[in-house]
Design a protein around this motif. Structure first.
Motif, mmCIF file in Angstrom:
data_model
loop_
_atom_site.group_PDB
_atom_site.id
_atom_site.type_symbol
_atom_site.label_atom_id
_atom_site.label_comp_id
_atom_site.label_asym_id
_atom_site.label_seq_id
_atom_site.Cartn_x
_atom_site.Cartn_y
_atom_site.Cartn_z
ATOM 1 N N LYS A 44 0.834 -1.201 0.000
ATOM 2 C CA LYS A 44 0.000 0.000 0.000
ATOM 3 C C LYS A 44 0.870 1.252 0.000
ATOM 4 O O LYS A 44 1.899 1.314 0.650
ATOM 5 C CB LYS A 44 -0.914 -0.022 1.216
ATOM 6 N N ARG A 45 0.412 2.257 -0.742
ATOM 7 C CA ARG A 45 1.150 3.520 -0.880
ATOM 8 C C ARG A 45 0.357 4.614 -0.164
ATOM 9 O O ARG A 45 -0.745 4.954 -0.591
ATOM 10 C CB ARG A 45 1.350 3.848 -2.353
ATOM 11 N N THR A 97 5.314 11.867 12.366
ATOM 12 C CA THR A 97 6.381 10.889 12.622
ATOM 13 C C THR A 97 5.862 9.741 13.484
ATOM 14 O O THR A 97 6.183 8.580 13.231
ATOM 15 C CB THR A 97 7.598 11.573 13.268
ATOM 16 N N ASN A 98 5.046 10.048 14.477
ATOM 17 C CA ASN A 98 4.459 8.981 15.308
ATOM 18 C C ASN A 98 3.584 8.057 14.467
ATOM 19 O O ASN A 98 3.625 6.830 14.624
ATOM 20 C CB ASN A 98 3.652 9.586 16.453
ATOM 21 N N PHE A 99 2.804 8.626 13.565
ATOM 22 C CA PHE A 99 1.961 7.823 12.670
ATOM 23 C C PHE A 99 2.838 6.940 11.783
ATOM 24 O O PHE A 99 2.587 5.739 11.642
ATOM 25 C CB PHE A 99 1.085 8.753 11.824
ATOM 26 N N VAL A 100 3.880 7.518 11.206
ATOM 27 C CA VAL A 100 4.795 6.777 10.322
ATOM 28 C C VAL A 100 5.453 5.625 11.089
ATOM 29 O O VAL A 100 5.533 4.492 10.595
ATOM 30 C CB VAL A 100 5.853 7.724 9.713
ATOM 31 N N ARG A 101 5.907 5.890 12.281
ATOM 32 C CA ARG A 101 6.561 4.844 13.078
ATOM 33 C C ARG A 101 5.592 3.727 13.430
ATOM 34 O O ARG A 101 5.976 2.560 13.485
ATOM 35 C CB ARG A 101 7.183 5.444 14.331
ATOM 36 N N PRO A 134 2.720 -5.381 10.759
ATOM 37 C CA PRO A 134 3.236 -6.603 10.138
ATOM 38 C C PRO A 134 3.357 -6.531 8.616
ATOM 39 O O PRO A 134 4.109 -7.282 8.018
ATOM 40 C CB PRO A 134 2.232 -7.680 10.555
ATOM 41 N N GLU A 135 2.619 -5.646 7.983
ATOM 42 C CA GLU A 135 2.719 -5.525 6.526
ATOM 43 C C GLU A 135 3.519 -4.268 6.164
ATOM 44 O O GLU A 135 3.502 -3.286 6.894
ATOM 45 C CB GLU A 135 1.341 -5.483 5.877
ATOM 46 N N PRO A 136 4.216 -4.295 5.047
ATOM 47 C CA PRO A 136 5.009 -3.124 4.656
ATOM 48 C C PRO A 136 4.140 -2.065 3.981
ATOM 49 O O PRO A 136 3.134 -2.375 3.343
ATOM 50 C CB PRO A 136 6.018 -3.703 3.666
ATOM 51 N N PHE A 137 4.530 -0.809 4.142
ATOM 52 C CA PHE A 137 3.871 0.321 3.507
ATOM 53 C C PHE A 137 4.926 1.155 2.801
ATOM 54 O O PHE A 137 6.045 1.294 3.284
ATOM 55 C CB PHE A 137 3.163 1.209 4.536
ATOM 56 N N TYR A 138 4.550 1.712 1.667
ATOM 57 C CA TYR A 138 5.412 2.661 0.969
ATOM 58 C C TYR A 138 4.877 4.034 1.334
ATOM 59 O O TYR A 138 3.724 4.366 1.042
ATOM 60 C CB TYR A 138 5.362 2.439 -0.545
ATOM 61 N N LEU A 139 5.699 4.845 1.990
ATOM 62 C CA LEU A 139 5.244 6.116 2.527
ATOM 63 C C LEU A 139 5.800 7.291 1.730
ATOM 64 O O LEU A 139 7.004 7.379 1.486
ATOM 65 C CB LEU A 139 5.640 6.233 3.999
ATOM 66 N N ILE A 140 4.893 8.184 1.356
ATOM 67 C CA ILE A 140 5.216 9.358 0.558
ATOM 68 C C ILE A 140 4.956 10.580 1.432
ATOM 69 O O ILE A 140 3.821 10.839 1.827
ATOM 70 C CB ILE A 140 4.331 9.403 -0.705
ATOM 71 N N ALA A 152 11.724 13.605 7.750
ATOM 72 C CA ALA A 152 10.640 12.646 7.554
ATOM 73 C C ALA A 152 11.173 11.233 7.335
ATOM 74 O O ALA A 152 12.089 11.017 6.546
ATOM 75 C CB ALA A 152 9.782 13.070 6.363
ATOM 76 N N GLU A 153 10.581 10.281 8.025
ATOM 77 C CA GLU A 153 10.987 8.875 7.935
ATOM 78 C C GLU A 153 10.111 8.153 6.906
ATOM 79 O O GLU A 153 9.368 7.236 7.225
ATOM 80 C CB GLU A 153 10.889 8.227 9.316
ATOM 81 N N VAL A 154 10.204 8.616 5.661
ATOM 82 C CA VAL A 154 9.359 8.112 4.579
ATOM 83 C C VAL A 154 10.235 7.590 3.440
ATOM 84 O O VAL A 154 11.442 7.806 3.425
ATOM 85 C CB VAL A 154 8.413 9.225 4.070
ATOM 86 N N ASN A 155 9.611 6.925 2.486
ATOM 87 C CA ASN A 155 10.345 6.390 1.340
ATOM 88 C C ASN A 155 10.691 7.452 0.310
ATOM 89 O O ASN A 155 11.693 7.346 -0.378
ATOM 90 C CB ASN A 155 9.539 5.273 0.676
ATOM 91 N N GLU A 156 9.816 8.447 0.172
ATOM 92 C CA GLU A 156 10.119 9.559 -0.732
ATOM 93 C C GLU A 156 9.506 10.835 -0.187
ATOM 94 O O GLU A 156 8.531 10.805 0.549
ATOM 95 C CB GLU A 156 9.671 9.278 -2.167
ATOM 96 N N ARG A 157 10.127 11.953 -0.549
ATOM 97 C CA ARG A 157 9.747 13.265 -0.022
ATOM 98 C C ARG A 157 9.425 14.227 -1.160
ATOM 99 O O ARG A 157 10.098 14.218 -2.175
ATOM 100 C CB ARG A 157 10.894 13.858 0.786
ATOM 101 N N HIS A 158 8.427 15.087 -0.904
ATOM 102 C CA HIS A 158 8.055 16.102 -1.887
ATOM 103 C C HIS A 158 7.780 17.418 -1.166
ATOM 104 O O HIS A 158 6.950 17.470 -0.251
ATOM 105 C CB HIS A 158 6.804 15.683 -2.667
#
Length: 127
Positions: A2-3, A15-19, A25-31, A43-49
């Motif tokens: 899920k993205r 950041t608390n939500f991201v953590r 248990p499932e992976p997420f792709y975070l933007i 930001a502790e995400v996979n990509e930043r804009h």
């Protein structure tokens, strides 16, 4: 996978939500998107804009472009001004979001309006 797009990326609440998602248990792709380049850097995400401030007339167009480019499927917004904006423009943003009605969001963002609504509902509020 899920993205998920997160606004206010790099700020403490997001950041608390991201953590929390990272602990799932499932992976997420975070933007992550934010108008502050310094917050965005943390930001502790996979990509930043970097996006304009929500008050900028270009905000909606830029956000929609990023949603389309990244394939984001859901948006989580923490900052009040962005929750308010997304609530008012929910029909123009091409992504799923879980927000209460526009009236509920507006009431919750206005402390006096919340006070009045709760008082009328019989909820004991400080006075």
């Amino acid at each position: 996978m899920k993205r998920i797009m997160v606004t206010g990326a790099g700020g403490a609440p997001t950041t608390n939500f991201v953590r929390s998602l990272r602990d799932a248990p499932e992976p997420f792709y975070l933007i992550g998107v934010d108008a502050d380049k310094y917050n965005l850097e943390r930001a502790e995400v996979n990509e930043r804009h970097l996006v304009p401030r929500v008050s900028d007339p270009e905000y909606l167009a830029v956000l929609c472009d990023i949603i389309k480019e990244t394939g984001a499927e859901f948006i989580f917004s923490q900052p009040d001004q962005e929750v308010d904006f997304l609530s008012r423009h929910r029909d123009e943003v091409p992504i799923r979001m879980f927000l209460p009605s526009r009236d509920t969001v507006a009431t919750c963002l206005d402390k006096f309006s919340s006070f009045e609504r709760w008082e009328k509902s019989g909820i004991k509020v400080p006075g």
